[in-house]
Motif scaffolding. Sequence first.
Motif, PDB file in Angstrom:
ATOM      1  N   GLY A 224       1.058  -1.363   0.263  1.00  0.00           N
ATOM      2  CA  GLY A 224      -0.609  -0.631  -0.566  1.00  0.00           C
ATOM      3  C   GLY A 224       0.955   0.714   0.204  1.00  0.00           C
ATOM      4  O   GLY A 224       2.343   1.082  -0.463  1.00  0.00           O
ATOM      5  N   ASP A 246       3.232  -8.814  -1.371  1.00  0.00           N
ATOM      6  CA  ASP A 246       1.467  -8.693  -1.322  1.00  0.00           C
ATOM      7  C   ASP A 246       0.915  -9.981  -1.297  1.00  0.00           C
ATOM      8  O   ASP A 246       1.323 -10.625  -2.104  1.00  0.00           O
ATOM      9  CB  ASP A 246       1.299  -7.203  -1.883  1.00  0.00           C
ATOM     10  N   ASN A 248      -1.747  -8.733  -3.146  1.00  0.00           N
ATOM     11  CA  ASN A 248      -2.796  -7.851  -4.643  1.00  0.00           C
ATOM     12  C   ASN A 248      -1.559  -7.813  -5.653  1.00  0.00           C
ATOM     13  O   ASN A 248      -0.001  -6.863  -5.584  1.00  0.00           O
ATOM     14  CB  ASN A 248      -2.886  -6.659  -4.658  1.00  0.00           C
ATOM     15  N   ARG A 251      -0.829  -4.715  -7.093  1.00  0.00           N
ATOM     16  CA  ARG A 251      -0.144  -3.239  -6.345  1.00  0.00           C
ATOM     17  C   ARG A 251       1.584  -4.009  -6.490  1.00  0.00           C
ATOM     18  O   ARG A 251       2.052  -2.967  -7.145  1.00  0.00           O
ATOM     19  CB  ARG A 251      -0.528  -3.140  -5.013  1.00  0.00           C
ATOM     20  N   VAL A 438      -6.313   0.594  -9.791  1.00  0.00           N
ATOM     21  CA  VAL A 438      -4.922   0.522  -8.440  1.00  0.00           C
ATOM     22  C   VAL A 438      -5.401   1.401  -7.839  1.00  0.00           C
ATOM     23  O   VAL A 438      -4.981   2.921  -7.812  1.00  0.00           O
ATOM     24  CB  VAL A 438      -4.119   0.250  -8.379  1.00  0.00           C
ATOM     25  N   LEU A 440      -4.335   3.941  -4.520  1.00  0.00           N
ATOM     26  CA  LEU A 440      -3.428   3.758  -2.993  1.00  0.00           C
ATOM     27  C   LEU A 440      -3.487   4.282  -2.172  1.00  0.00           C
ATOM     28  O   LEU A 440      -3.015   4.791  -0.940  1.00  0.00           O
ATOM     29  CB  LEU A 440      -2.055   3.494  -3.613  1.00  0.00           C
TER      30      LEU A 440
END
Length: 446
Positions: A224, A246, A248, A251, A438, A440
């Motif tokens: 993140g 991660d 994800n 990301r 995405v 953030l």
Amino acid sequence: MPALPTSTAAVLHGPKDLRLEHRSLWAPGQGQCQIEVKATGLCGSDLHYYLAGRNGDFAIRSPLVLGHESSGIITALGPDVAIKYPHLRVGTRVAIECGIPCRSLNSDGSQRTGKDACKYCSNSRYNLCKNLRFCSSAKTFPHRDGMLQHKINHEAWCLHPIPDTVSYSQAALAEPLSVLLHASRRAGICPPSTYPSLGLAPSSNTSSSHSLAAGKKVLVFGVGAIGLIASALAQELGAERVCCVDINNDRLAFAAREGFTHGEGTGTYCLPLPAKNGATSTEPNPKETENIRRAKENAAKALAAFNEPDGFDVIFECTGAEGCILMSVFCATLGARIALVGMGSPTVSSFPISAAATREVDLIGSFRYADTYNEAVDLLSGSPISREGGKSYQSNGKTHKALFSQKLSKLVTHRYPLNKAREAFELLARGKDENGGVVLKVVIES
């Protein structure tokens, strides 16, 4: 008698109960400035409060204004500010530090000394001050409101001027960047602050050109905004290699594409989620719990993907998730340091204490920051923190070299006005926008 002016605020009354309200705006008090808030970034703790009405052990007990990653412009000065803080005037653009410690001051402003002094404020660790009040946090009561409002009154010493070359949304990143500057110092890869404690004028000393991070391999759990800042700062400090983990893939792809990882070979690893059927690991050791076995297996797979069989020297755990905390121990090399940055699981059901102890892995707590804001502003202004800053990285077969400040600017992916704060929180909770992009860092701007 004329009515007081009002300021619009986004006020949280309970889980997902965010209301726009008009509140009376008083003149700034002694040692305060009035600020028109221009940009406020939303972070994970804000989202926890919005979704659940609490962040870990801290539950809201009265309506609370969220937001603590902020910048703005001074619109009025309180008594004595012009004399005590001549660098602050009406029209000064500032980054806003939101933690207010006691500073070892009595209620009348006189200095406490001897055994009455606050040992934390006196030793440049004011983030641990027992009387600290943090805007937008429910840790203390009465709560102190945060920055999701049009105008606020705030302590002058907590205001840090920003140059015209830094936008308000960039300046709002000084807060999460401060979190990682502090964590990096705790982890031993960032030099001490060149600024004296509690927001006073900078010293004449300059940062050492020697890189404490040189030769160090750094692993970041969670990409993140906080994890990406950890990655970028480790590069800026001169780390030999930075890798990320991660769950994800989107990301992780962003991190690789934008140069937040570097070094030979792959720099990202997507952590598989546990099987929903509750299947256990193969060849179980009856003396190990299932979560420990899974952490060891996941660590072995990640280290194989990174081609780092000996592990990493410094690990930033930015998720707060139990599985990642456990896994970090097994991803650490001998004598490594693990900085606990993420605020997630308050406890873990079991911990590999023997593995950490016999390999001398240091588990380091890191809470907010102290004496970081001016250096954060310097970095966002384009000043390198070390001669290693601005490292080159590979992307799509091409070599690029981006300033740290330019890289961090890419973290701001979405912007909303204050009257759309609810929509901003819902977007942050989803993690993807309507186009599949995405999410953030979401910033509330005015």
